[in-house]
Write an enzyme that holds these catalytic residues in place. Structure first.
Site, short mmCIF file in Angstrom:
data_model
loop_
_atom_site.label_atom_id
_atom_site.label_comp_id
_atom_site.label_asym_id
_atom_site.label_seq_id
_atom_site.Cartn_x
_atom_site.Cartn_y
_atom_site.Cartn_z
N SER A 13 -5.29 0.59 -1.06
CA SER A 13 -6.02 -0.47 -1.74
C SER A 13 -5.10 -1.63 -2.13
O SER A 13 -4.48 -2.24 -1.27
CB SER A 13 -6.73 0.13 -2.96
N HIS A 68 -9.66 -1.36 2.40
CA HIS A 68 -11.11 -1.42 2.20
C HIS A 68 -11.48 -2.69 1.42
O HIS A 68 -10.60 -3.32 0.82
CB HIS A 68 -11.61 -0.17 1.45
#
Length: 245
Positions: A123, A146
């Site tokens: 992330s 993501h």
């Protein structure tokens, strides 16, 4: 003489008390009596667990607080004895703005920096990893890419989605500028379906991160330190040449 020695044993000095406390803490925390201490010209900064930003995480969470990390970066930049910094990452991600703030500070340091992803750099850990001058990843380490998400209560209005989109663009732009991956490829990894169960995104492992151009090299701690020492030596030589001219 014997009386003096006996008195010293029965009445320990503050220094003796401090030493005993430090030994006790070492045994309690590390399971060993002697903690290796080495004066080094390289500063080691850890980004472990979840990057904690404006919201305080529950006490059972392993976190890296950005208000602790930022002063460390400033101190490493100002300290004349520190000639380079290595960033060790094993993080699940966390607060986007806090992570970007840490990444921006690393990227704008004048001293050589090297990052190494061990375990995971997921992330918002991705921008922190690529912020260094040279980035490494262990063969077994993974990185999850993501879209930006919000947790908790979200008011579903157009402004909320616009804010998320702009924040996402900041992350994409930063990664593109500080790595060898293009915006198109990074967006493709970010929005790919099927790689993550019930979600969108991509999980890249070790060598794949280098193939995509996200990370510079596959390697461990010895490779990272060797590269950092090379960069420090190169910086010294260039500084000396400038002084001679």
């Amino acid at each position: 003489m014997e009386n003096n020695e006996q008195t010293k044993e029965t009445n320990p000095t503050p220094d003796d008390d401090a030493k005993r406390k430090s030994v006790a803490q070492a045994i309690q925390q590390l399971g060993q009596t002697n903690v290796p201490q080495l004066e080094s010209n390289i500063y080691c900064m850890n980004v472990i667990g979840q990057v904690e930003g404006h919201l305080v995480m529950p006490p059972q969470n392993k976190t890296t607080k950005y208000e602790h990390i930022i002063p460390q970066i400033v101190a490493a930049e100002q300290n004349k004895n520190i000639e380079g910094m290595i960033i060790i990452l094993n993080t699940v991600g966390g607060d986007v703005e806090a992570g970007l703030a840490i990444a921006e500070m690393i990227a704008t340091m004048s001293k050589p920096t090297v990052s190494i992803v061990l375990g995971g750099g997921h992330s918002i850990g991705v921008p922190i990893a690529v912020a260094a001058d040279v980035s490494f990843i262990a063969e077994t380490a993974t990185m999850t890419i993501h879209p930006v998400r919000l947790t908790g209560l979200v008011i579903g209005v157009p402004q909320t989605f616009e804010y998320l989109e702009k924040m996402q663009d900041r992350v994409i732009r930063f990664v593109e500028q500080h790595s060898n991956i293009g915006e198109k490829n990074f967006r493709e990894l970010m929005f790919r379906t099927g790689d993550l169960a019930r979600d969108i995104g991509t999980n890249v492992i070790g060598k794949d991160a280098v193939t995509y151009g996200l990370i510079d090299r596959v390697g461990g701690i010895s490779s990272a330190l060797s590269e950092l020492n090379r960069m420090i030596k190169e910086r010294k030589e260039s500084t000396q040449e400038e002084l001679l001219q």
